[in-house]
Motif scaffolding. Structure first.
Motif, PDB file in Angstrom:
ATOM      1  N   CYS A   1      -5.382  -8.050  -2.221  1.00 17.68           N
ATOM      2  CA  CYS A   1      -5.150  -9.025  -3.286  1.00 17.68           C
ATOM      3  C   CYS A   1      -3.867  -9.816  -3.012  1.00 17.68           C
ATOM      4  CB  CYS A   1      -5.073  -8.326  -4.639  1.00 17.68           C
ATOM      5  SG  CYS A   1      -5.005  -9.461  -6.046  1.00 17.68           S
TER       6      CYS A   1
ATOM      7  N   PRO B   1     -13.260   4.355   1.491  1.00 20.47           N
ATOM      8  CA  PRO B   1     -12.628   3.911   0.238  1.00 20.47           C
ATOM      9  C   PRO B   1     -11.892   5.055  -0.452  1.00 20.47           C
ATOM     10  CG  PRO B   1     -14.818   2.982   0.425  1.00 20.47           C
ATOM     11  CD  PRO B   1     -14.672   3.963   1.570  1.00 20.47           C
ATOM     12  N   LYS B   2     -10.758   4.720  -1.070  1.00 17.58           N
ATOM     13  CA  LYS B   2      -9.870   5.743  -1.636  1.00 17.58           C
ATOM     14  C   LYS B   2      -9.934   5.764  -3.161  1.00 17.58           C
ATOM     15  CE  LYS B   2      -6.777   4.934   2.287  1.00 17.58           C
ATOM     16  NZ  LYS B   2      -7.662   3.924   2.909  1.00 17.58           N
TER      17      LYS B   2
ATOM     18  N   ASP C   1      -5.258  -0.080  -0.917  1.00 20.34           N
ATOM     19  CA  ASP C   1      -5.864  -1.048   0.002  1.00 20.34           C
ATOM     20  C   ASP C   1      -6.236  -2.333  -0.728  1.00 20.34           C
ATOM     21  OD1 ASP C   1      -5.610   0.893   1.937  1.00 20.34           O
ATOM     22  OD2 ASP C   1      -7.706   1.525   1.851  1.00 20.34           O
ATOM     23  N   GLU C   2      -6.755  -2.191  -1.939  1.00 23.00           N
ATOM     24  CA  GLU C   2      -7.158  -3.368  -2.714  1.00 23.00           C
ATOM     25  C   GLU C   2      -5.959  -4.212  -3.119  1.00 23.00           C
ATOM     26  OE1 GLU C   2     -10.649  -2.253  -5.527  1.00 23.00           O
ATOM     27  OE2 GLU C   2      -9.559  -0.402  -5.087  1.00 23.00           O
ATOM     28  N   VAL C   3      -4.848  -3.575  -3.444  1.00 21.64           N
ATOM     29  CA  VAL C   3      -3.634  -4.310  -3.794  1.00 21.64           C
ATOM     30  C   VAL C   3      -3.118  -5.096  -2.598  1.00 21.64           C
ATOM     31  CG1 VAL C   3      -1.183  -4.003  -4.356  1.00 21.64           C
ATOM     32  CG2 VAL C   3      -2.931  -2.872  -5.727  1.00 21.64           C
TER      33      VAL C   3
ATOM     34  N   THR D   1      -1.361  -5.959  -8.786  1.00 21.26           N
ATOM     35  CA  THR D   1      -0.712  -6.447  -7.573  1.00 21.26           C
ATOM     36  C   THR D   1       0.627  -7.098  -7.881  1.00 21.26           C
ATOM     37  OG1 THR D   1      -2.885  -6.819  -6.548  1.00 21.26           O
ATOM     38  CG2 THR D   1      -0.998  -7.944  -5.559  1.00 21.26           C
TER      39      THR D   1
ATOM     40  N   LEU E   1      -6.857  -6.321 -11.244  1.00 18.25           N
ATOM     41  CA  LEU E   1      -6.303  -6.130  -9.907  1.00 18.25           C
ATOM     42  C   LEU E   1      -5.139  -7.082  -9.651  1.00 18.25           C
ATOM     43  CD1 LEU E   1      -6.303  -4.801  -7.147  1.00 18.25           C
ATOM     44  CD2 LEU E   1      -8.156  -6.341  -6.451  1.00 18.25           C
TER      45      LEU E   1
ATOM     46  N   VAL F   1     -14.314  -6.542  -2.553  1.00 23.42           N
ATOM     47  CA  VAL F   1     -13.250  -6.413  -3.546  1.00 23.42           C
ATOM     48  C   VAL F   1     -13.172  -7.718  -4.341  1.00 23.42           C
ATOM     49  CG1 VAL F   1     -10.781  -6.074  -3.943  1.00 23.42           C
ATOM     50  CG2 VAL F   1     -11.935  -4.856  -2.070  1.00 23.42           C
TER      51      VAL F   1
ATOM     52  N   GLN G   1       0.821  -1.211   0.000  1.00 22.99           N
ATOM     53  CA  GLN G   1       0.000   0.000   0.000  1.00 22.99           C
ATOM     54  C   GLN G   1       0.852   1.257   0.000  1.00 22.99           C
ATOM     55  OE1 GLN G   1      -2.136   0.906   3.613  1.00 22.99           O
ATOM     56  NE2 GLN G   1      -0.824  -0.425   4.836  1.00 22.99           N
TER      57      GLN G   1
ATOM     58  N   HIS H   1      -7.245   5.832  -5.088  1.00 21.63           N
ATOM     59  CA  HIS H   1      -6.231   4.892  -5.576  1.00 21.63           C
ATOM     60  C   HIS H   1      -6.547   3.490  -5.058  1.00 21.63           C
ATOM     61  CE1 HIS H   1      -4.518   4.994  -1.530  1.00 21.63           C
ATOM     62  NE2 HIS H   1      -4.549   6.327  -1.598  1.00 21.63           N
ATOM     63  N   ARG H   2      -5.760   2.497  -5.497  1.00 20.19           N
ATOM     64  CA  ARG H   2      -6.092   1.099  -5.195  1.00 20.19           C
ATOM     65  C   ARG H   2      -5.125   0.449  -4.195  1.00 20.19           C
ATOM     66  NH1 ARG H   2      -8.339  -2.314 -10.104  1.00 20.19           N
ATOM     67  NH2 ARG H   2      -9.648  -3.018  -8.358  1.00 20.19           N
TER      68      ARG H   2
END
Length: 205
Positions: free
Chosen positions: A110, A99-100, A105-107, A150, A146, A140, A11, A102-103
């Motif tokens: 993942c 939620p932001k 948190d999702e990365v 990642t 994604l 997610v 992150q 950019h990604r």
């Protein structure tokens, strides 16, 4: 190996490659309101014990590893859902705020899924991020876009670790203003060049 990478660092790279390098290579860190609130939220998430609710087993503070990618970490919570005799992990990461754009948190989430897939030899299709400000889960889906982002982030982080080069500063008003390392990084100084910044200060004085 020199390029061992912890999932929590992904992150930081997405937010700012220079921030990642300052933490990873130069071992600097400074808490601010946002990081302190995040730590409190994680402590609450990890304070309980493992439990079972119906067909769902809930495991907290689960160590994760994917040695082929050389990534390691800890999941806040993993729910194991059993359906038709098949058990599928469902990782949940706890974050402050909302939620932001950019990604990052999702990365990070993942990356947890990649570890769980390796550890359990299964496909993990989705997970969730619980945002403290919203007080609800944000689903997610681990789609190909994604997953590719990642994996590319993992490789980019490991390149920085191996090469031991801190990226140059690129000033961004919103990102830099909210960064806990802004007083250490001095993004305005190094984005325009320290010499130019010093000359401007001398002229202003």
């Amino acid at each position: 190996m020199d390029n061992v990478l912890y999932l929590s660092q992904l992150q930081h790279y997405i937010y700012c490659p220079r921030q990642f390098a300052l933490i990873e290579l130069e071992q600097v860190w400074q808490d601010n309101q946002f990081t302190a609130e995040g730590q409190i939220l994680h402590e609450k998430a990890n304070s309980g014990t493992d439990e079972k609710r119906g067909d769902v087993k809930i495991v907290r503070t689960l160590p994760l590893a994917q040695p082929e990618l050389n990534i390691f970490g800890v999941a806040d919570v993993v729910e194991y859902h059993t359906n038709n005799g098949e058990t599928i992990p469902y990782p949940i990461e706890y974050k402050r705020g909302r939620p932001k754009a950019h990604r990052a948190d999702e990365v990070q989430l993942c990356g947890q899924a990649l570890c769980l897939e390796y550890m359990h030899a299964c496909h993990v299709p989705e997970g969730a991020i619980f945002y403290g400000e919203k007080k609800r889960r944000h689903s997610v889906v681990f789609d190909e876009t994604l997953r590719e982002l990642t994996l590319n982030t993992i490789r980019a982080c490991q390149d920085i670790i191996v090469q031991k080069i801190t990226p140059k500063a690129h000033y961004s008003t919103n990102k830099c203003r909210n960064c806990s390392l802004k007083d250490i990084c001095h993004p305005k100084v190094f984005s325009k060049g320290a010499k130019k910044w010093l000359l401007a200060r001398l002229q202003d004085g």
